[in-house]
Motif scaffolding. Structure first.
Motif, PDB file in Angstrom:
ATOM      1  N   GLU A  19      54.778  35.976 -48.156  1.00 48.64           N
ATOM      2  CA  GLU A  19      56.164  35.897 -48.359  1.00 48.64           C
ATOM      3  C   GLU A  19      56.868  36.462 -47.221  1.00 48.64           C
ATOM      4  OE1 GLU A  19      59.553  34.623 -49.960  1.00 48.64           O
ATOM      5  OE2 GLU A  19      57.575  34.233 -50.984  1.00 48.64           O
ATOM      6  N   PRO A  20      57.682  35.523 -46.330  1.00 46.79           N
ATOM      7  CA  PRO A  20      58.257  36.039 -45.126  1.00 46.79           C
ATOM      8  C   PRO A  20      59.553  36.908 -45.953  1.00 46.79           C
ATOM      9  CG  PRO A  20      57.989  33.710 -45.062  1.00 46.79           C
ATOM     10  CD  PRO A  20      57.580  34.374 -46.512  1.00 46.79           C
ATOM     11  N   PRO A  21      59.980  37.731 -44.839  1.00 45.96           N
ATOM     12  CA  PRO A  21      59.733  37.957 -43.657  1.00 45.96           C
ATOM     13  C   PRO A  21      58.273  38.912 -43.355  1.00 45.96           C
ATOM     14  CG  PRO A  21      61.284  39.244 -43.767  1.00 45.96           C
ATOM     15  CD  PRO A  21      61.167  38.708 -45.272  1.00 45.96           C
ATOM     16  N   GLU A  74      59.073  33.818 -40.038  1.00 51.64           N
ATOM     17  CA  GLU A  74      60.287  33.925 -41.025  1.00 51.64           C
ATOM     18  C   GLU A  74      59.908  32.709 -41.887  1.00 51.64           C
ATOM     19  OE1 GLU A  74      63.980  33.063 -38.770  1.00 51.64           O
ATOM     20  OE2 GLU A  74      63.738  34.763 -37.680  1.00 51.64           O
ATOM     21  N   ARG A  75      59.086  31.770 -41.692  1.00 53.73           N
ATOM     22  CA  ARG A  75      58.503  30.871 -42.464  1.00 53.73           C
ATOM     23  C   ARG A  75      57.041  30.820 -42.547  1.00 53.73           C
ATOM     24  NH1 ARG A  75      62.327  28.690 -39.532  1.00 53.73           N
ATOM     25  NH2 ARG A  75      60.946  27.616 -37.971  1.00 53.73           N
ATOM     26  N   SER A  76      56.382  30.465 -43.605  1.00 53.55           N
ATOM     27  CA  SER A  76      54.915  30.457 -43.821  1.00 53.55           C
ATOM     28  C   SER A  76      54.774  29.459 -44.885  1.00 53.55           C
ATOM     29  CB  SER A  76      54.251  31.814 -44.399  1.00 53.55           C
ATOM     30  OG  SER A  76      53.022  31.799 -44.241  1.00 53.55           O
ATOM     31  N   HIS A  77      53.623  28.530 -44.804  1.00 54.18           N
ATOM     32  CA  HIS A  77      53.279  27.582 -45.789  1.00 54.18           C
ATOM     33  C   HIS A  77      51.724  27.461 -45.523  1.00 54.18           C
ATOM     34  CE1 HIS A  77      54.399  24.822 -42.734  1.00 54.18           C
ATOM     35  NE2 HIS A  77      53.568  24.188 -42.857  1.00 54.18           N
ATOM     36  N   GLY A 127      54.317  28.609 -50.081  1.00 50.93           N
ATOM     37  CA  GLY A 127      55.029  29.322 -49.052  1.00 50.93           C
ATOM     38  C   GLY A 127      56.476  28.802 -48.807  1.00 50.93           C
TER      39      GLY A 127
END
Length: 126
Positions: A13-15, A112-115, A126
């Motif tokens: 989970e960002p950040p 800032e983004r993650s999947h 994500g």
């Protein structure tokens, strides 16, 4: 390194933060004893970083030619600073510069983004 699973760590989970350590190993014949203790030290560092509060996980790979990339994932900058200042880690860094690495680069970035994707899984996380 140690008995890490093969494949990427899951998205977080960002950040959060990544520390990318890209290195080129010295050639054993040039240094004479370049591999002396490298694997053992790497396994010890894997164990130590896992105990740092805020450490999330790590991906690592090395080519036959000696190029290595390790990406550490940390919840916050404080966790990175704890790892950076760990006494045994500092000692391993000095030995790496003196003995194991021809050169290395460290990049630190905020994610800032993650999947992710996993075959057989209908959801992209994500």
């Amino acid at each position: 390194m140690s008995d890490q699973p093969v494949g990427p760590v899951p998205p977080f989970e960002p950040p959060y933060y990544t520390v990318v350590f890209t290195s080129l190993r010295t050639e054993a014949e040039d240094i004479g004893h370049a591999d002396d203790g490298y694997d053992e030290t790497g396994a010890r560092m894997d164990d130590l970083v896992a105990s740092v509060p805020g450490f999330l996980g790590m991906d690592s790979a090395r080519t036959p030619g000696g190029l290595g990339i390790t990406v550490g994932y940390f919840r916050d900058e404080e966790a990175i600073l704890r790892w950076r200042g760990h006494a045994e880690h500092r000692t391993a860094q000095k030995r790496g510069r003196a003995q194991w690495y021809e050169k290395y680069v460290v990049h630190v970035a905020k994610v800032e983004r993650s999947h992710g994707f996993e075959r057989g899984d209908d959801l992209v996380r994500g």
